[in-house]
Scaffold this motif. Structure first.
Motif, mmCIF file in Angstrom:
data_model
loop_
_atom_site.group_PDB
_atom_site.id
_atom_site.type_symbol
_atom_site.label_atom_id
_atom_site.label_comp_id
_atom_site.label_asym_id
_atom_site.label_seq_id
_atom_site.Cartn_x
_atom_site.Cartn_y
_atom_site.Cartn_z
ATOM 1 N N PRO A 153 21.110 38.534 51.608
ATOM 2 C CA PRO A 153 20.850 38.042 50.386
ATOM 3 C C PRO A 153 21.945 38.882 49.391
ATOM 4 N N VAL A 154 23.160 38.499 49.737
ATOM 5 C CA VAL A 154 24.093 39.434 48.841
ATOM 6 C C VAL A 154 25.219 38.252 48.247
ATOM 7 N N VAL A 155 25.193 38.163 46.940
ATOM 8 C CA VAL A 155 26.257 37.209 46.422
ATOM 9 C C VAL A 155 27.482 37.851 45.844
ATOM 10 N N SER A 156 28.523 37.460 46.053
ATOM 11 C CA SER A 156 29.920 38.152 45.283
ATOM 12 C C SER A 156 30.129 37.193 44.544
ATOM 13 N N ALA A 157 30.016 37.475 42.871
ATOM 14 C CA ALA A 157 30.579 36.695 42.062
ATOM 15 C C ALA A 157 31.921 36.918 41.620
ATOM 16 N N ILE A 158 32.728 36.121 41.483
ATOM 17 C CA ILE A 158 34.407 35.998 41.370
ATOM 18 C C ILE A 158 34.634 35.288 40.172
ATOM 19 N N LYS A 159 35.647 35.891 39.111
ATOM 20 C CA LYS A 159 35.769 35.040 38.071
ATOM 21 C C LYS A 159 37.063 34.294 38.287
ATOM 22 N N PHE A 160 37.163 33.204 37.775
ATOM 23 C CA PHE A 160 38.327 32.382 37.551
ATOM 24 C C PHE A 160 38.444 31.799 36.223
ATOM 25 N N SER A 161 39.915 31.365 36.101
ATOM 26 C CA SER A 161 40.285 30.628 34.560
ATOM 27 C C SER A 161 40.755 29.226 34.784
ATOM 28 N N GLU A 162 41.636 28.968 36.186
ATOM 29 C CA GLU A 162 41.939 27.443 36.290
ATOM 30 C C GLU A 162 41.241 27.110 37.662
ATOM 31 N N VAL A 163 40.979 25.745 37.481
ATOM 32 C CA VAL A 163 40.305 25.301 38.401
ATOM 33 C C VAL A 163 41.152 25.203 39.778
ATOM 34 N N GLU A 164 42.355 24.989 39.771
ATOM 35 C CA GLU A 164 43.366 24.959 40.647
ATOM 36 C C GLU A 164 43.261 26.160 41.681
ATOM 37 N N ASP A 165 43.158 27.288 40.684
ATOM 38 C CA ASP A 165 43.270 28.513 41.268
ATOM 39 C C ASP A 165 41.867 28.680 42.102
ATOM 40 N N ALA A 166 40.846 28.440 41.388
ATOM 41 C CA ALA A 166 39.307 28.582 42.139
ATOM 42 C C ALA A 166 39.430 28.043 43.623
ATOM 43 N N VAL A 167 39.966 26.855 43.695
ATOM 44 C CA VAL A 167 39.836 25.772 44.802
ATOM 45 C C VAL A 167 40.785 26.678 45.831
ATOM 46 N N LYS A 168 41.983 26.932 45.385
ATOM 47 C CA LYS A 168 42.982 27.676 46.263
ATOM 48 C C LYS A 168 42.152 28.883 47.004
ATOM 49 N N ARG A 169 41.700 29.776 46.049
ATOM 50 C CA ARG A 169 41.195 30.875 46.462
ATOM 51 C C ARG A 169 39.884 30.710 47.271
ATOM 52 N N GLY A 170 39.048 29.682 46.816
ATOM 53 C CA GLY A 170 38.006 29.458 47.792
ATOM 54 C C GLY A 170 38.443 28.938 49.117
ATOM 55 N N ASN A 171 39.713 28.414 49.142
ATOM 56 C CA ASN A 171 40.111 27.983 50.643
ATOM 57 C C ASN A 171 40.736 28.938 51.390
ATOM 58 N N LYS A 172 40.896 30.182 50.607
ATOM 59 C CA LYS A 172 41.636 31.127 51.233
ATOM 60 C C LYS A 172 40.649 32.097 52.422
#
Ligand code: ADP
Length: 491
Positions: free
Chosen positions: A399-418
């Motif tokens: 039960p451990v979540v890592s919250a990560i900030k982003f400012s551009e949607v494209e960037d979030a998707v890219k990092r999400g896929n990484k």
């Protein structure tokens, strides 16, 4: 069944191996203890299968497949048998839910209201498929009739994990039985009890001997023997990516048995600034704290847009701190105990690594002594997590979540896929176009839009990349258990 009346002696009735329709001791006579994770107390001593037992079970499954009444049974009759078993599961749902709660540490609320209803749904669904598996006629050139036969692949080894013991058994057995295969099922060593009770119900339903054999035992012995067996036609595995790799290697080195794998994940759960924040917070809670985070599709990487991040984390923290954690047999409990000491230590190590790499603990971050003497971990939220930290890269299964900030949607998707994983993902937004676009961009087998952890027996589940091979559930899982034969007839 009232909490007070449940004792291991009153609930654990079957501890032997199911081979060829009979419950028997292991050939070695060995047993192993299965503990209750919420107390550490031993629930039962269970027969421990090893290679010799696997050989006997595979021989029984082989005979049932090649020559037994099962091989001659009509598809409709097979469907009826699965339906009979489904009815028996329904009648005994509370007992099966209780066994999973005692053996796994997950709340009785969950096993009764989520796991068992999904088990029943799954078996119901596949009972309907048995007589609807059809080949094709194909318009080939020349004076020929060409058609395909869909045939069961044969003897199937099924190796399942401990996080959803009954449900994983149903996901495996449903399509295997609907297609007419025979099975050697190995439950995880941490949670063998419900599978054995299920074995009793399989016998009661009237499945011929050898169609389903159930072998509790350890992975390196019984599990390996199944994956290596020359007379097993197919192995289906759910568990860690590390062990999935081993199973595939073993299959490749033995008889090239067919392999399907459902493995780990590190799902991105992406919250866009226009999301309904209340819903997204609830979704994030479900995503990571459901089943103590012991879920392969857990939303363990929470990408939150800069502009809503602080408000979101505040709400998430408040929610996490009010979730009742404690005795899994208490109907009010929503987070129970982790499955084992090993799992507890693993999660606490990850929490330490997050702290030492500089992530910030917003809540939790420790064992929950207050919940009881068992393996309880407080729901934990990390912020200021960077992509390269271990807690952002590796599957924690807690039960451990890592919250990560982003400012551009494209960037979030890219990092999400990484990530090497690709099992599931979620996105929260009111922009329907954006949501569907992101669903296409995500490299994962399941994408949830404005929801999390939705399942239905009819909808496929499985992973891209190192999260697996093949799909479970739906009509898709039938393919895992079928061979296609092309027949040519000169006209
Ligand atoms: P976890 O890491 O979540 O405990 P595992 O991947 O280790 O999950 O285990 C999932 C299932 O695989 C269990 O039934 C386990 O006994 C089995 N298993 C573990 N090691 C092996 C192996 N080398 N070969 C076959 N099965 C294995």
């Amino acid at each position: 069944m009232a909490t007070a009346t449940v004792t291991p002696q009153s609930i654990v009735k079957q501890t032997k191996l199911l081979i060829n329709g009979e419950f028997v001791d292991a050939a070695s006579g060995k047993t192993f203890e299965t503990p209750n994770p919420s107390t550490g107390e031993t629930l039962a001593h269970v027969a421990e299968a090893d290679k010799e037992d696997v050989d006997r079970a595979v021989a029984a499954a082989r005979a049932a497949f090649d020559d037994g009444p099962w091989s001659k049974m009509s598809a409709r009759e097979r469907g009826r048998l699965i339906r009979k078993l489904t009815d028996l599961i329904r009648e005994n749902a509370k007992e099966l839910a209780t066994l999973d709660t005692l053996d796994n540490g997950k709340p009785i609320f969950e096993t009764s209201n989520v796991d068992l209803p999904l088990v029943i749904d799954c078996m119901d669904y596949y009972s309907g498929w048995a007589d609807k598996i059809e080949g094709d006629t194909i318009p080939v050139s020349g004076d020929f009739l060409n058609y395909t036969l869909k045939e069961p692949v044969g003897v199937c080894g099924q190796i399942i994990p401990w996080n959803f013991p009954m449900l994983m058994a149903a996901w495996k057995l449903g399509p295997a039985l609907a297609t007419g295969c025979t099975v050697v099922l190995k439950p995880a060593e941490q949670t063998p009890l419900s599978a054995l009770r299920l074995g009793e119900l399989i016998c009661e339903a009237g499945f011929p001997p050898g169609v389903v054999n159930i072998l509790p035992g350890f992975g390196e012995t019984a599990g390996h023997a199944i994956a290596a067996h020359m007379d097993v036609d197919k192995v289906a595995f759910t568990g860690s990516t590390e062990v999935g790799r081993l199973v595939m290697e073993t299959a490749a080195k033995s008889n090239l048995k067919k392999v399907t794998l459902e493995l780990g994940g590190k799902a991105p759960n992406i919250v866009l600034p226009d999301a309904n924040i209340e819903d997204a917070v609830k979704g994030a809670v479900t995503g990571i704290f459901f089943n103590q985070g012991e879920v392969c599709c857990a939303g363990s990487r929470l990408f939150v847009d800069d502009s809503v991040h602080d408000e979101f984390i505040d709400k998430l923290k408040n929610f996490a701190e009010t979730i009742p954690q404690g005795d899994p047999m208490d109907e009010n409990t929503r987070i129970g105990a982790q499955v084992s000491q090993e799992q507890l230590d693993r999660i606490l190590n990850y929490i330490d690594s997050g702290k030492s790499e500089g992530a910030c603990v917003v809540t939790g971050g420790a064992r929950n002594e207050g919940a009881g003497t068992g393996y309880y971990v407080k729901p934990t939220i990390f912020t200021d997590v960077r992509d390269e930290m271990k807690i952002a890269r590796e599957e924690i299964f807690g039960p451990v979540v890592s919250a990560i900030k982003f400012s551009e949607v494209e960037d979030a998707v890219k990092r999400g896929n990484k990530t090497n994983y690709g099992l599931s993902a979620a996105v929260w937004t009111r922009d329907i176009k954006q949501a569907h676009r992101i669903a296409r961009q995500i490299r994962a087998g399941v994408v949830w839009i404005n929801t999390y952890n939705q399942f239905d027996a009819a909808s496929p589940f499985g992973g891209y990349k190192e999260s697996g091979i093949g799909r479970e559930l739906g009509k898709f899982a039938l393919d895992n258990y079928l061979q296609t034969k092309s027949v040519w007839v000169a006209l």
